[in-house]
Design an enzyme around this catalytic site. Structure first.
Site, PDB file in Angstrom:
ATOM      1  CD1 TRP A 152      -1.953  -2.230   2.014  1.00  0.00           C
ATOM      2  CD2 TRP A 152      -2.841  -1.539   0.091  1.00  0.00           C
ATOM      3  NE1 TRP A 152      -2.884  -3.157   1.618  1.00  0.00           N
ATOM      4  CE2 TRP A 152      -3.436  -2.768   0.443  1.00  0.00           C
ATOM      5  CE3 TRP A 152      -3.233  -0.914  -1.103  1.00  0.00           C
ATOM      6  CZ2 TRP A 152      -4.412  -3.387  -0.339  1.00  0.00           C
ATOM      7  CZ3 TRP A 152      -4.212  -1.524  -1.893  1.00  0.00           C
ATOM      8  CH2 TRP A 152      -4.782  -2.736  -1.510  1.00  0.00           C
TER       9      TRP A 152
ATOM     10  CG  ASP B  61      -3.329   3.678   4.200  1.00  0.00           C
ATOM     11  OD1 ASP B  61      -4.390   3.459   4.822  1.00  0.00           O
ATOM     12  OD2 ASP B  61      -2.996   3.038   3.178  1.00  0.00           O
TER      13      ASP B  61
ATOM     14  CE  LYS C 245      -8.531  -3.842   3.617  1.00  0.00           C
ATOM     15  NZ  LYS C 245      -7.614  -2.833   3.132  1.00  0.00           N
TER      16      LYS C 245
HETATM   17  C1  LIG Z   1      -7.044  -2.239   1.866  1.00  0.00           C
HETATM   18  C2  LIG Z   1      -6.043  -1.168   2.027  1.00  0.00           C
HETATM   19  C3  LIG Z   1      -5.942  -0.107   1.106  1.00  0.00           C
HETATM   20  C4  LIG Z   1      -6.788  -0.021  -0.151  1.00  0.00           C
HETATM   21  O1  LIG Z   1      -8.052   0.333   0.146  1.00  0.00           O
HETATM   22  P1  LIG Z   1      -9.156   0.549  -1.003  1.00  0.00           P
HETATM   23  O2  LIG Z   1     -10.290   1.093  -0.197  1.00  0.00           O
HETATM   24  O3  LIG Z   1      -9.405  -0.772  -1.611  1.00  0.00           O
HETATM   25  O4  LIG Z   1      -8.625   1.527  -1.968  1.00  0.00           O
HETATM   26  C5  LIG Z   1      -5.011   0.883   1.355  1.00  0.00           C
HETATM   27  N1  LIG Z   1      -4.228   0.844   2.436  1.00  0.00           N
HETATM   28  C6  LIG Z   1      -4.288  -0.155   3.351  1.00  0.00           C
HETATM   29  C7  LIG Z   1      -3.400  -0.127   4.532  1.00  0.00           C
HETATM   30  C8  LIG Z   1      -5.205  -1.185   3.170  1.00  0.00           C
HETATM   31  O5  LIG Z   1      -5.278  -2.182   4.062  1.00  0.00           O
END
Ligand SMILES: *Cc1c(COP(=O)(O)O)cnc(C)c1O
Length: 354
Positions: free
Chosen positions: A100, A167, A191
């Site tokens: 990511w 993030d 998540k």
């Molecule tokens: C799943 C995830 C993403 C991507 O998320 P989307 O909503 O599918 O764009 C980005 N960063 C992390 C840490 C993730 O676990």
């Protein structure tokens, strides 16, 4: 049979939330209308959006500290570019801890110079780099708090005078942190917060307005802040189910209570990974994520036997990501400790069998 859901995302949410969420599809708040058919401008939904934004800030202890919470669309992946669009004038610093982060870096490069201050790619992202320096002339520093795929988590964030962008998609609301250290936090809901379709962005307003480029309306945080997250039609249902989850977190005792349970679950599973000679952990011990535990069989020839054991026990979503192989147990807030015990039992059963 009730499944034990270890899916990495979209993933487990509280049963109570599913009950309330399904009721709202048939009749929302006793209005005689489904939440799926009401206007996002209706007072019923406007108050959902307001409560969700306020509750997110409350749980993070960021109320009255100059932050705004937004529920946007396009996933965390859109935040990879939106952060750079809004904050990167010349140069930005990024810590590369996995898939990511790598994707975030790729997007940021479209907007300016990106300095990768450190990377753990040399060991397939199995650890968190600790010593690095952030250039003095960086517009901001970006990191990924929890690496969903590799199962590592940043325990200590660097102290920096630069805006700190993070993030937190896979560990938001899972552990206590001083969130006021961060200037921009984003997290895809799917998540640990809700269903897929909305992304929480928590942003300190004073970091905006420093880039000279023109920003298209939908890509501009200022637009969404100005319209209280209702510039365009928001993901009504996803925001509503996120609100139900946030209420559930608060009712259970907030992030502190989530963290206590998450630590117990993680200790239970990692203890078995370390004890059982048939398994080995993937991530460096000091960087292990309580959210996503990655582990492999010491001897791949036991795969068929082990897979049968956990599948028959009703476990779902334990297969590892293709870049790590083996297994990944995602233990988000809503996962009960009993489910972790089921996996541990399967691991011990394998030991007895062979
Ligand atoms: C799943 C995830 C993403 C991507 O998320 P989307 O909503 O599918 O764009 C980005 N960063 C992390 C840490 C993730 O676990």
């Amino acid at each position: 049979m009730k499944k034990h859901n270890f899916s990495a995302g979209p993933c487990i949410l509280p049963q109570e939330v599913f009950k309330e969420a399904s009721q709202a599809i048939l009749d929302f708040n006793g209005s005689g209308l489904s939440i799926l058919e009401i206007s996002h401008r209706s007072s019923d939904f406007v108050s959902v959006m307001e409560e969700a934004r306020n509750l997110a800030l409350e749980l993070l202890d960021l109320q009255d500290k100059g932050y705004k919470a937004l529920f946007l669309q396009g996933g965390a992946s859109t935040q990879f570019l939106m952060t750079a669009y809004n904050l990167l004038e010349k140069k930005a610093a990024y810590l590369n801890t996995g898939t990511w982060s790598t994707k975030a870096i790729k997007e940021a490069k479209l907007f300016g110079e990106v300095v990768e201050v450190a990377s753990s790619k040399d060991k397939n992202f199995s650890y968190i780099p600790k010593s690095f320096s952030i250039p003095n002339d960086a517009d901001y520093f970006h990191c990924t708090s929890n690496n969903t795929i590799f199962g590592t988590q940043i325990k200590e964030f660097p102290s920096t005078s630069k805006p700190l962008v993070c993030d937190m998609s896979s560990d938001i609301f899972s552990r206590e942190l001083d969130f006021s250290k961060f200037d921009l936090i984003y997290a895809g809901a799917q998540k640990n917060m809700g269903p897929a379709g909305t992304t929480l962005v928590v942003i300190k307003e004073n970091i905006l307005g420093k880039v000279t480029r023109d920003i298209p309306s939908m890509m501009s945080y200022a637009t969404h802040i100005g319209k209280d997250s209702m510039f365009n039609t928001p993901a009504v249902y996803a925001v509503y189910v996120s609100l139900l989850t946030l209420r559930w977190i608060k009712a259970k005792g907030g992030i502190k209570a989530m963290e206590e349970l998450n630590n117990k679950k993680a200790e239970l599973l990692y203890a078995e990974i370390d004890r059982n000679p048939l398994f080995k952990g993937f991530a460096a011990k000091e960087d292990r994520s309580p959210m996503n535990a990655t582990f492999n069989l010491s001897d791949e020839s036991h795969k068929e036997t082990f897979d049968k054991l956990w599948k028959e026990a009703g476990v779902n979503g334990l297969n590892g990501h293709r870049s790590v192989g083996g297994y990944r147990a995602s233990m988000y807030n809503a996962l009960p400790i009993e489910s972790v015990q089921v996996v541990v039992d399967a691991m011990q059963e394998l030991e007895r069998k062979i």
